[in-house]
Design a protein around this motif. Structure first.
Motif, PDB file in Angstrom:
ATOM      1  N   GLY A 270       0.785  -1.307   0.011  1.00 51.27           N
ATOM      2  CA  GLY A 270       0.050   0.045  -0.063  1.00 51.27           C
ATOM      3  C   GLY A 270       0.816   1.361   0.017  1.00 51.27           C
ATOM      4  O   GLY A 270       0.294   2.167   0.513  1.00 51.27           O
ATOM      5  N   GLN A 271       1.943   1.328  -0.492  1.00 50.58           N
ATOM      6  CA  GLN A 271       2.980   2.396  -0.709  1.00 50.58           C
ATOM      7  C   GLN A 271       2.846   3.023  -2.056  1.00 50.58           C
ATOM      8  O   GLN A 271       2.912   2.161  -2.870  1.00 50.58           O
ATOM      9  N   VAL A 272       2.731   4.222  -2.162  1.00 53.49           N
ATOM     10  CA  VAL A 272       2.707   4.899  -3.536  1.00 53.49           C
ATOM     11  C   VAL A 272       4.132   5.158  -3.832  1.00 53.49           C
ATOM     12  O   VAL A 272       4.968   5.733  -3.184  1.00 53.49           O
ATOM     13  N   ARG A 273       4.911   4.838  -5.042  1.00 55.80           N
ATOM     14  CA  ARG A 273       5.939   5.181  -5.463  1.00 55.80           C
ATOM     15  C   ARG A 273       5.622   5.941  -6.901  1.00 55.80           C
ATOM     16  O   ARG A 273       5.043   5.419  -7.946  1.00 55.80           O
ATOM     17  N   ASP A 274       6.119   7.093  -6.987  1.00 48.89           N
ATOM     18  CA  ASP A 274       5.866   7.981  -8.138  1.00 48.89           C
ATOM     19  C   ASP A 274       7.109   7.506  -9.221  1.00 48.89           C
ATOM     20  O   ASP A 274       6.846   8.184 -10.325  1.00 48.89           O
ATOM     21  N   CYS A 275       8.207   6.870  -8.972  1.00 50.33           N
ATOM     22  CA  CYS A 275       9.072   6.505  -9.906  1.00 50.33           C
ATOM     23  C   CYS A 275       9.732   4.955  -9.420  1.00 50.33           C
ATOM     24  O   CYS A 275       9.733   4.776  -8.167  1.00 50.33           O
ATOM     25  N   LEU A 276       9.953   4.252 -10.284  1.00 48.75           N
ATOM     26  CA  LEU A 276      10.508   3.051 -10.336  1.00 48.75           C
ATOM     27  C   LEU A 276      11.834   3.054  -9.238  1.00 48.75           C
ATOM     28  O   LEU A 276      11.969   2.329  -8.414  1.00 48.75           O
ATOM     29  N   PHE A 277      12.590   4.154  -9.453  1.00 49.46           N
ATOM     30  CA  PHE A 277      13.745   4.585  -8.718  1.00 49.46           C
ATOM     31  C   PHE A 277      13.643   5.416  -7.634  1.00 49.46           C
ATOM     32  O   PHE A 277      14.754   5.780  -7.051  1.00 49.46           O
ATOM     33  N   ALA A 278      12.355   5.555  -7.016  1.00 47.32           N
ATOM     34  CA  ALA A 278      12.136   6.458  -6.167  1.00 47.32           C
ATOM     35  C   ALA A 278      12.826   6.063  -4.511  1.00 47.32           C
ATOM     36  O   ALA A 278      13.018   4.995  -4.229  1.00 47.32           O
ATOM     37  N   ARG A 279      13.245   7.007  -3.941  1.00 49.62           N
ATOM     38  CA  ARG A 279      14.025   6.807  -2.721  1.00 49.62           C
ATOM     39  C   ARG A 279      13.041   6.743  -1.625  1.00 49.62           C
ATOM     40  O   ARG A 279      13.278   6.457  -0.445  1.00 49.62           O
ATOM     41  N   THR A 280      11.769   7.477  -1.762  1.00 55.20           N
ATOM     42  CA  THR A 280      10.625   7.814  -0.991  1.00 55.20           C
ATOM     43  C   THR A 280       9.412   7.175  -1.171  1.00 55.20           C
ATOM     44  O   THR A 280       9.324   6.922  -2.438  1.00 55.20           O
ATOM     45  N   GLU A 281       8.550   6.831  -0.180  1.00 53.87           N
ATOM     46  CA  GLU A 281       7.319   6.164  -0.639  1.00 53.87           C
ATOM     47  C   GLU A 281       6.298   7.098   0.217  1.00 53.87           C
ATOM     48  O   GLU A 281       6.447   7.531   1.220  1.00 53.87           O
ATOM     49  N   SER A 282       4.848   7.162  -0.268  1.00 56.57           N
ATOM     50  CA  SER A 282       4.048   7.662   0.514  1.00 56.57           C
ATOM     51  C   SER A 282       3.133   6.660   0.952  1.00 56.57           C
ATOM     52  O   SER A 282       2.168   5.685   0.088  1.00 56.57           O
ATOM     53  N   ASP A 283       2.567   6.704   2.253  1.00 59.10           N
ATOM     54  CA  ASP A 283       1.746   5.444   2.640  1.00 59.10           C
ATOM     55  C   ASP A 283       0.299   5.687   2.312  1.00 59.10           C
ATOM     56  O   ASP A 283      -0.415   6.684   2.925  1.00 59.10           O
ATOM     57  N   LEU A 284      -0.331   4.949   1.993  1.00 55.43           N
ATOM     58  CA  LEU A 284      -1.756   4.864   1.631  1.00 55.43           C
ATOM     59  C   LEU A 284      -2.502   3.810   2.613  1.00 55.43           C
ATOM     60  O   LEU A 284      -3.547   3.975   2.762  1.00 55.43           O
ATOM     61  N   ARG A 285      -1.635   2.815   2.959  1.00 57.62           N
ATOM     62  CA  ARG A 285      -2.684   1.832   3.647  1.00 57.62           C
ATOM     63  C   ARG A 285      -2.899   2.162   5.028  1.00 57.62           C
ATOM     64  O   ARG A 285      -4.001   1.972   5.628  1.00 57.62           O
ATOM     65  N   THR A 286      -2.056   3.250   5.714  1.00 56.26           N
ATOM     66  CA  THR A 286      -2.696   3.401   7.003  1.00 56.26           C
ATOM     67  C   THR A 286      -3.697   4.273   7.098  1.00 56.26           C
ATOM     68  O   THR A 286      -4.861   3.951   7.929  1.00 56.26           O
ATOM     69  N   PRO A 287      -3.934   5.437   6.336  1.00 59.55           N
ATOM     70  CA  PRO A 287      -5.155   6.014   6.272  1.00 59.55           C
ATOM     71  C   PRO A 287      -6.339   5.163   5.746  1.00 59.55           C
ATOM     72  O   PRO A 287      -7.310   5.257   6.304  1.00 59.55           O
ATOM     73  N   LEU A 288      -6.053   4.190   4.702  1.00 56.78           N
ATOM     74  CA  LEU A 288      -7.183   3.484   4.311  1.00 56.78           C
ATOM     75  C   LEU A 288      -7.634   2.501   5.397  1.00 56.78           C
ATOM     76  O   LEU A 288      -8.983   2.327   5.391  1.00 56.78           O
ATOM     77  N   ARG A 289      -6.809   2.254   6.482  1.00 57.86           N
ATOM     78  CA  ARG A 289      -7.315   1.182   7.498  1.00 57.86           C
ATOM     79  C   ARG A 289      -7.359   1.951   8.585  1.00 57.86           C
ATOM     80  O   ARG A 289      -8.115   1.234   9.667  1.00 57.86           O
TER      81      ARG A 289
END
Length: 331
Positions: A270-289
């Motif tokens: 459940g993490q958004v990655r804006d690029c295949l080589f991204a060094r950071t992610e944005s969590d959607l799972r926590t707000p979803l749950r």
């Protein structure tokens, strides 16, 4: 709302990883013993995947969903999930990237996926030689891949696409044989440059067979004519010997297409990655749950993509390979 970044690119192609697990152990992807798989409770459930895909399609302008892994056919309930995604309005195109092992044979998934509405299938195949397949994948299941490709063609996927990675000193003598083999069977071949996404961190540029080298080898046997209208597609397509066959080359490293990128990725946890080589992610799972509504989740997704960098940075001094390997990101 759109998934737009600060450079004017708009993401309409969502790559959804359904699992980080795989039934092969390809040397350029993971060690022989496999990896520390994501704990089951961290993996999105089918209903959570469907909800996020629905938000992307109905609120954020996503028009194409590609299901990936790991190996996505290992996901229980895959066929039902495909049925649910293809029932969305507006209906997205739905594709699958797979190693093909579970598409054919008794109980194979190809026919069921076609009946569920799957539009396209890409199957990974790096060699035609059983001994070499065993060395690359650490499994002796080349016949299962062949059966999976045949089952996909029988199920009506047209054309079935084949993805191949050439590695120097390993299988780089198979560019022409692979293309002949695919042309004879009506499959459409894509060569993909090997990328620095292995779990071992062993990628070396000098070992990568470049797109230019691949084209040179093919041109010695075939007449290649650039096909018009590439658009945002990662593959540069060439018509072979005046057609109708085509071959694609994806030069992710040597000739990156970041300026035209329209992709965004959702990991199996459940993490958004804006690029295949991204060094950071944005969590959607926590707000979803935690009970967030669709509007809040969509807004988080928009913010995540807005921060996308101009390019993947492989050629930039100090480039650092992402912490997640390809199997845990999803192609």
């Amino acid at each position: 709302m759109q998934l737009a970044d600060s450079y004017g690119r708009v993401a309409t192609d969502l790559r959804v990883s359904l699992t980080d697990r795989c039934n092969l152990r390809c040397t350029y992807c993971m060690p022989a013993e496999g990896l520390a798989w994501l704990p089951r409770p961290e993996i999105l459930t089918d209903s959570e995947v469907l909800r996020l895909v629905a938000i992307a399609v109905t609120r954020l302008g996503v028009t194409e969903i590609r299901l990936t892994g790991g190996e996505p056919t290992l996901r229980p309930g895959l066929v039902s999930l495909v049925q649910a995604i293809t029932a969305l309005v507006p209906r997205p195109e739905v594709a699958l990237t797979t190693n093909g092992l579970l598409l054919g044979g008794s109980g194979g998934l190809a026919g069921a996926l076609a009946a569920a509405g799957m539009d396209r299938v890409n199957v990974s195949l790096d060699t035609l030689r059983p001994d070499r397949f065993g060395e690359i994948t650490r499994r002796h299941r080349l016949d299962d891949v062949f059966a999976g490709l045949e089952a996909a063609a029988r199920a009506g996927f047209a054309p079935v696409k084949v993805n191949a990675v050439l590695m120097r000193g390993v299988n780089d003598d198979e560019a022409v044989p692979l293309l002949h083999w695919c042309l004879d069977r009506g499959y459409e071949l894509r060569f993909i440059e090997q990328m620095p996404l292995d779990a071992q961190g062993g990628w070396r540029r000098e070992q990568m067979v470049t797109a230019a080298e691949i084209l040179d080898r093919l041109a010695a046997e075939f007449t290649l004519t650039p096909a018009p209208g590439r658009g945002n597609a990662p593959a540069e397509l060439f018509t072979i010997d005046a057609g109708p066959g085509q071959v694609g080359v994806i030069a992710s490293v040597s000739a990156p297409f970041c300026a035209a990128c329209d992709r965004v990725r959702l990991t199996a946890d459940g993490q958004v990655r804006d690029c295949l080589f991204a060094r950071t992610e944005s969590d959607l799972r926590t707000p979803l749950r935690s009970g967030a509504d669709d509007e809040e989740i969509a807004a988080r997704w928009v913010r995540a993509v807005r921060a996308k960098r101009a390019g993947h940075g492989i050629d930039v001094p100090g480039f650092v390979q992402p912490a997640r390997p390809m199997s845990a990101i999803g192609g």
